[in-house]
Design a protein around this motif. Structure first.
Motif, PDB file in Angstrom:
ATOM      1  N   LEU A   1       0.854  -1.182   0.000  1.00 48.16           N
ATOM      2  CA  LEU A   1       0.000   0.000   0.000  1.00 48.16           C
ATOM      3  C   LEU A   1       0.893   1.235   0.000  1.00 48.16           C
ATOM      4  O   LEU A   1       1.824   1.339   0.799  1.00 48.16           O
ATOM      5  CB  LEU A   1      -0.887   0.032   1.248  1.00 48.16           C
ATOM      6  CG  LEU A   1      -2.048  -0.945   1.279  1.00 48.16           C
ATOM      7  CD1 LEU A   1      -2.714  -0.922   2.645  1.00 48.16           C
ATOM      8  CD2 LEU A   1      -3.054  -0.601   0.203  1.00 48.16           C
ATOM      9  N   LEU A   2       0.605   2.150  -0.917  1.00 44.15           N
ATOM     10  CA  LEU A   2       1.363   3.391  -1.015  1.00 44.15           C
ATOM     11  C   LEU A   2       0.395   4.555  -1.144  1.00 44.15           C
ATOM     12  O   LEU A   2      -0.690   4.417  -1.707  1.00 44.15           O
ATOM     13  CB  LEU A   2       2.292   3.351  -2.231  1.00 44.15           C
ATOM     14  CG  LEU A   2       3.339   2.235  -2.235  1.00 44.15           C
ATOM     15  CD1 LEU A   2       4.025   2.158  -3.581  1.00 44.15           C
ATOM     16  CD2 LEU A   2       4.360   2.449  -1.130  1.00 44.15           C
ATOM     17  N   TRP A   3       0.796   5.707  -0.609  1.00 46.69           N
ATOM     18  CA  TRP A   3      -0.028   6.913  -0.659  1.00 46.69           C
ATOM     19  C   TRP A   3       0.752   8.025  -1.334  1.00 46.69           C
ATOM     20  O   TRP A   3       1.934   8.224  -1.050  1.00 46.69           O
ATOM     21  CB  TRP A   3      -0.400   7.351   0.754  1.00 46.69           C
ATOM     22  CG  TRP A   3      -1.427   6.491   1.397  1.00 46.69           C
ATOM     23  CD1 TRP A   3      -2.766   6.711   1.424  1.00 46.69           C
ATOM     24  CD2 TRP A   3      -1.214   5.276   2.117  1.00 46.69           C
ATOM     25  NE1 TRP A   3      -3.401   5.699   2.103  1.00 46.69           N
ATOM     26  CE2 TRP A   3      -2.469   4.805   2.542  1.00 46.69           C
ATOM     27  CE3 TRP A   3      -0.082   4.523   2.443  1.00 46.69           C
ATOM     28  CZ2 TRP A   3      -2.633   3.633   3.268  1.00 46.69           C
ATOM     29  CZ3 TRP A   3      -0.244   3.355   3.155  1.00 46.69           C
ATOM     30  CH2 TRP A   3      -1.505   2.930   3.562  1.00 46.69           C
ATOM     31  N   ARG A   4       0.089   8.780  -2.216  1.00 42.93           N
ATOM     32  CA  ARG A   4       0.699   9.952  -2.846  1.00 42.93           C
ATOM     33  C   ARG A   4       0.732  11.092  -1.838  1.00 42.93           C
ATOM     34  O   ARG A   4      -0.246  11.337  -1.142  1.00 42.93           O
ATOM     35  CB  ARG A   4      -0.123  10.409  -4.047  1.00 42.93           C
ATOM     36  CG  ARG A   4      -0.026   9.529  -5.218  1.00 42.93           C
ATOM     37  CD  ARG A   4      -0.761  10.207  -6.373  1.00 42.93           C
ATOM     38  NE  ARG A   4      -0.976   9.251  -7.424  1.00 42.93           N
ATOM     39  CZ  ARG A   4      -2.132   9.033  -8.010  1.00 42.93           C
ATOM     40  NH1 ARG A   4      -3.199   9.725  -7.681  1.00 42.93           N
ATOM     41  NH2 ARG A   4      -2.237   8.134  -8.954  1.00 42.93           N
ATOM     42  N   ALA A   5       1.823  11.823  -1.808  1.00 45.22           N
ATOM     43  CA  ALA A   5       1.967  12.959  -0.888  1.00 45.22           C
ATOM     44  C   ALA A   5       0.872  13.988  -1.134  1.00 45.22           C
ATOM     45  O   ALA A   5       0.307  14.547  -0.182  1.00 45.22           O
ATOM     46  CB  ALA A   5       3.346  13.584  -1.031  1.00 45.22           C
ATOM     47  N   SER A   6       0.524  14.250  -2.399  1.00 44.69           N
ATOM     48  CA  SER A   6      -0.512  15.245  -2.699  1.00 44.69           C
ATOM     49  C   SER A   6      -1.889  14.773  -2.214  1.00 44.69           C
ATOM     50  O   SER A   6      -2.689  15.575  -1.743  1.00 44.69           O
ATOM     51  CB  SER A   6      -0.556  15.550  -4.188  1.00 44.69           C
ATOM     52  OG  SER A   6      -0.875  14.388  -4.930  1.00 44.69           O
ATOM     53  N   ASP A   7      -2.169  13.458  -2.302  1.00 44.15           N
ATOM     54  CA  ASP A   7      -3.439  12.928  -1.801  1.00 44.15           C
ATOM     55  C   ASP A   7      -3.545  13.095  -0.291  1.00 44.15           C
ATOM     56  O   ASP A   7      -4.607  13.416   0.244  1.00 44.15           O
ATOM     57  CB  ASP A   7      -3.601  11.450  -2.168  1.00 44.15           C
ATOM     58  CG  ASP A   7      -3.890  11.229  -3.638  1.00 44.15           C
ATOM     59  OD1 ASP A   7      -4.286  12.198  -4.323  1.00 44.15           O
ATOM     60  OD2 ASP A   7      -3.714  10.076  -4.102  1.00 44.15           O
ATOM     61  N   ILE A   8      -2.431  12.893   0.401  1.00 45.98           N
ATOM     62  CA  ILE A   8      -2.421  13.051   1.860  1.00 45.98           C
ATOM     63  C   ILE A   8      -2.678  14.505   2.228  1.00 45.98           C
ATOM     64  O   ILE A   8      -3.491  14.803   3.114  1.00 45.98           O
ATOM     65  CB  ILE A   8      -1.084  12.560   2.451  1.00 45.98           C
ATOM     66  CG1 ILE A   8      -0.935  11.057   2.214  1.00 45.98           C
ATOM     67  CG2 ILE A   8      -0.987  12.889   3.936  1.00 45.98           C
ATOM     68  CD1 ILE A   8       0.457  10.536   2.478  1.00 45.98           C
TER      69      ILE A   8
END
Length: 91
Positions: free
Chosen positions: A41-48
């Motif tokens: 699982l990975l999250w985009r910095a902009s989405d956060i």
């Protein structure tokens, strides 16, 4: 291209644990959208960042402004009383 954060990095950013992130996902609680790449699982910095801004708005917090000091009208004597005592409140 946005930086991709792991669950450990997201947990550190949100001041929680990876287990706390997994529990939030399992329980369907609000989290930024995740990508699954190579089984991780990975999250985009902009989405956060966008998710944090939306959460601040949802909770009525002005994300960019410092918090306001407690006003004098919110003094402790205006709070609701606790559970009444059996003896009528006399000490």
């Amino acid at each position: 291209m946005d930086k991709l954060l792991t669950i450990e990095e997201l947990a550190e950013l949100l001041r929680t644990t990876p287990r706390g992130i997994r529990l939030r996902r399992h329980r369907g609680r609000s989290l930024p959208p995740a990508l699954r790449l190579g089984g991780k699982l990975l999250w985009r910095a902009s989405d956060i960042s966008n998710w944090l801004d939306a959460e601040a708005v949802r909770q009525g917090i002005n994300a960019g402004a410092p918090s306001a000091p407690e006003s004098a009208s919110q003094s402790p004597h205006l709070r609701k009383p606790g559970r009444p005592r059996k003896n009528g409140g006399a000490s």
